[in-house]
Scaffold this motif. Structure first.
Motif, short mmCIF file in Angstrom:
data_model
loop_
_atom_site.label_atom_id
_atom_site.label_comp_id
_atom_site.label_asym_id
_atom_site.label_seq_id
_atom_site.Cartn_x
_atom_site.Cartn_y
_atom_site.Cartn_z
N VAL A 79 52.18 -22.36 13.29
CA VAL A 79 50.94 -23.13 13.18
C VAL A 79 49.75 -22.18 13.08
O VAL A 79 48.85 -22.36 12.25
CB VAL A 79 50.76 -24.07 14.39
CG1 VAL A 79 49.39 -24.73 14.37
CG2 VAL A 79 51.85 -25.13 14.40
N LYS A 278 47.02 -29.42 17.67
CA LYS A 278 48.05 -28.40 17.48
C LYS A 278 49.44 -28.98 17.70
O LYS A 278 50.38 -28.67 16.96
CB LYS A 278 47.80 -27.24 18.46
CG LYS A 278 48.74 -26.06 18.25
CD LYS A 278 48.38 -24.92 19.19
CE LYS A 278 49.31 -23.74 18.97
NZ LYS A 278 49.00 -22.61 19.89
N VAL A 281 50.46 -30.95 14.60
CA VAL A 281 50.87 -30.06 13.50
C VAL A 281 52.27 -29.51 13.77
O VAL A 281 53.10 -29.41 12.85
CB VAL A 281 49.84 -28.93 13.32
CG1 VAL A 281 50.31 -27.94 12.25
CG2 VAL A 281 48.49 -29.49 12.93
N GLU A 282 52.53 -29.15 15.01
CA GLU A 282 53.88 -28.66 15.35
C GLU A 282 54.93 -29.71 15.07
O GLU A 282 56.02 -29.40 14.53
CB GLU A 282 53.91 -28.27 16.83
CG GLU A 282 53.12 -27.02 17.17
CD GLU A 282 53.01 -26.77 18.66
OE1 GLU A 282 52.53 -25.70 19.05
OE2 GLU A 282 53.41 -27.66 19.44
#
Length: 756
Positions: A79, A278, A281-282
């Protein structure tokens, strides 16, 4: 360091002979070997990502997925690598982010709205409680300091709440209405929330929390296009990471995964510590790299000619290897696009596609299309960067969904009613926010008085009155005091002086940061009163800085020039004394032993503070060393500890050359005698002396170089087993000859004792 770690991992993998093993042989591995190899592959993937080698990192992560399970949080390095390239390839929103400083002291630095429910955090800045409860950010928007707290710890600033209720009652009332809307959203009464929000927006069109609630209500009704346009309008007038995150969630629920990923990255470009973005997105990358996706496999079979050269070997590349290579190539190619490339037409039509088609397209074509399209969008960003659109963005709702609305002209507060059958609806405009001002008749200095500190009235000396805040600090329970006043109270009891709530954690943290809002209001609007309060503080500090009058005296033990004297300070009066010595900058105080009649003896030694180590419960360990000797002229008390007027002692110098030679001979004799006595001590005694006082000072070339004489005399006086009263008599001497003779007499006596 990263490249060194990468070379070691490559060497370890090559040593095992498992670096590019075909999938057909995986069943032949033993259990331990498989687990170890899988971890090494993940380590190498992380190392590649840390070096920003995106193409190779994707290959290695994909290989890790084939060899075993990979958790989404293990893609954190990937990321970061994607985000780095994302920001590098275009001008990220963070570069165009508006100034985070507030328009006035009554605006929240997070949402830039009226701060009706103020909560002062550890850094001293004040946010509205609603922003902190959202838990979408972990650092202060003004100073970037960590401000995370438990939800139950968000206590309102009591004084600020009272002042805002008094000064801006209508703004406070409107803010409470936002709470009613949020309660409807929590109970999932979305229709009622839409109706109430529309009504409130008629009178408070600038309240961003109302617009956010409006968008959330439409999202709850699954009216995603309306919610999306509201978020886009909010982001035009006030770009902020939470807005990008919520917009991405709407896109995600619409099935537009690649669109949502691009907006999540925009959110992280604003704030890399936005953990929820985050995490999303992971999860998206984890789903894309997962070998369980049939759509990915189908798409990759059609692109087998894109295999990577470093994956070609003696064997035919497997299906998974082809898939990995396609992902890495498309990702890498997308990073090198021209930031000035205009966005392809048809974005509005792309929003109309079904979620299934978009998700399938995402999986077939890999991340390349997402990053490429996302970077192009952010580079041109017509929906976010067009100033003409930013002036007025209309939401297109049907009459049945919207109900009555208001249309606002740009840079004006002119309103006109829109019919219920019209398609026009409320819009978010980039209007100039009203600057809240305070008139003189609204200000009362009594509202800013500390409940702890008192001073004598100018006309009535026996009448005590509260004083204006100086350096106001706010405790976690929401009460405000002068910094010095609060510290003095915590010296005695680790509880809030008003509500008696425990402040043990606050005391252990020892960060008494000034509450910026209150300090600014006092300095700007109560200048005369603040100047008078500052004058009093300067006078008090000047009085405390005098090292001959009212010198603080620690009544405890004997101290000597040049000799270390560590102290454990636990009494409240001495906590205050040490703190004042540090704050005034003198870093000095006197040390005397007790006297039953006078309180403390007539002679002592100044101690210089080298360092202070505070313990969690308020106690401290103070490292000091002896300085000048002094004689007490008069005694007194101040705030519980002793003070004295003093004069400093100096040795009388010997000017006659013959007398000086005799004095040097005496000094050398005493020094040699002392060294012999110290060397003949038992090891346990000698080690104790070395631990507490250090080694014996070296012989000095000029025995009259300092006003206190040779350091060895004071070291010997400190370590010799002599009554403190005898040591005090030596300390008070002002001739080196007398002092050497006294020490020589003590050494001779000790050496003549039986067993010495």
């Amino acid at each position: 360091m990263a490249s060194m770690s990468l070379r070691r991992l490559e060497y370890a993998l090559e040593e095992r002979g498992m670096f590019f093993i075909p999938s057909e042989t995986e069943g032949d591995w033993d259990k331990d070997g498989q687990v170890d190899h899988h971890q090494l592959v993940i380590f190498k993937a992380e190392a590649l990502a840390s070096e920003n080698r995106l193409k190779e990192a994707v290959d290695m992560y994909a290989m890790a997925f084939r060899y075993g399970p990979v958790r989404p949080d293990q893609l954190s390095g990937l990321v970061g690598c994607v985000l780095h390239n994302f920001k590098k390839s275009e001008e990220s929103p963070a570069k165009s982010q508006p100034n985070s400083t507030r328009d006035c002291e009554f605006d929240c630095p997070s949402c830039h709205g009226f701060i009706a429910e103020p909560v002062t955090v550890a850094c001293g800045h004040t946010h509205c409680r609603r922003c902190l409860q959202q838990s979408t950010f972990s650092k202060c928007k003004l100073c970037n300091e960590d401000i995370r707290r438990k939800p139950g710890d968000l206590r309102l600033n009591v004084i600020l709440c009272a002042l805002l209720d008094k000064w801006f009652p209508e703004d406070v009332k409107r803010t409470k209405c936002v709470g009613d809307v949020e309660n409807l959203l929590k109970s999932k009464h979305y229709d009622k929330a839409v109706a109430l929000t529309s009504q409130l927006l008629e009178s408070d069109s600038e309240n961003m929390w109302l617009w956010r609630s409006f968008a959330e209500a439409h999202r709850g009704l699954k009216q995603y296009h309306q919610a999306l346009e509201i978020w886009e309008s909010c982001l035009i007038t006030n770009p902020f990471p939470e807005g990008y995150f919520q917009k991405a969630k709407v896109l995600q629920e619409m099935g537009l995964v690649d669109e949502s990923l691009q907006v999540f990255l925009q959110c992280l470009a604003f704030d890399e510590n936005f953990h929820q973005a985050k995490r999303e997105v992971e999860l998206i990358l984890h789903e894309m790299l997962s070998p369980d996706s049939d759509n990915v496999k189908v798409g990759l079979r059609e692109t087998t000619h894109h295999t990577s050269s470093h994956l070609r070997g003696k064997i035919l590349p497997s299906e998974d290897q082809l898939r990995d290579q396609h992902l890495s190539e498309t990702w890498t190619e997308s990073i090198h696009i021209d930031p000035k490339t205009p966005e392809k037409p048809g974005r509005s039509e792309s929003l109309e596609r079904s979620g299934l088609c978009r998700a399938q397209s995402l999986r077939i074509h890999g991340m390349g299309g997402v990053v490429e399209e996302g970077l192009k969008r952010v580079s041109s960003a017509p929906q976010l960067g067009d100033p003409d659109k930013g002036a007025l963005l209309k939401r297109k709702l049907s009459g049945s969904e919207a109900g009555p609305g208001l249309a606002y002209s740009h840079s004006s507060k002119y309103k006109k009613q829109v019919g219920t059958t019209s398609n026009a609806t409320p819009v978010v405009t980039e209007e100039i926010k009203p600057h809240r001002t305070l008139s003189k008749d609204m200000l009362d200095p009594n509202d800013f008085e500390c409940s702890l500190c008192m001073s004598h009235h100018a006309q009535q000396p026996f009448f005590l009155m509260s004083r204006l805040f100086y350096q106001p600090v706010t405790t976690p329970c929401g009460h405000t005091f002068c910094k010095n006043c609060l510290e003095r109270c915590l010296d005695h009891n680790p509880q809030c002086p008003l509500c008696k709530e425990s402040l043990k954690e606050y005391l252990a943290f020892r960060k008494y940061t000034v509450t910026q809002v209150l300090d600014d209001i006092i300095k700007q609007h109560l200048r005369k009163e603040h100047s008078e309060r500052l004058r009093l503080h300067i006078e008090e500090t000047k009085e405390l800085s005098d090292l001959t009058k009212n010198v603080p005296v620690f009544v405890c033990t004997m101290a000597y020039p040049t000799v270390p004297c560590p102290l454990h300070v636990f009494e409240p009066r001495y906590r205050l004394m040490i703190r004042r010595c540090m704050e005034t900058g003198t870093r000095q105080f006197g040390m005397c032993i007790n006297d039953p009649q006078k309180g403390f003896v007539d002679y002592g030694c100044m101690l210089q503070i080298r360092s202070v180590h505070f313990l969690p419960d308020g106690r401290s360990v103070v490292d000091t060393i002896g300085g000048k000797r002094f004689r007490v002229l008069s005694r007194g008390m101040k705030d519980g500890y002793c003070i004295a007027n003093i004069e400093y002692l100096e040795d009388t110098k010997v000017n006659n050359e013959e007398d000086l030679k005799k004095l040097q001979v005496l000094h050398d004799q005493v020094y040699d005698q002392a060294r012999k006595w110290f060397q003949n001590l038992e090891n346990r005694f000698r080690n104790q002396i070395l631990q507490h006082f250090g080694p014996m000072p070296e012989r000095e070339a000029d025995i009259q170089a300092t006003v206190n004489g040779p350091a060895c005399c004071w070291w010997l006086l400190a370590v010799l087993p002599v009554d403190p009263r005898y040591q005090l008599s030596v300390l008070s001497m002002t001739t080196l000859k007398e002092r050497l003779l006294k020490i020589q007499h003590i050494l001779t006596y000790l050496q003549n004792l039986p067993g010495q």
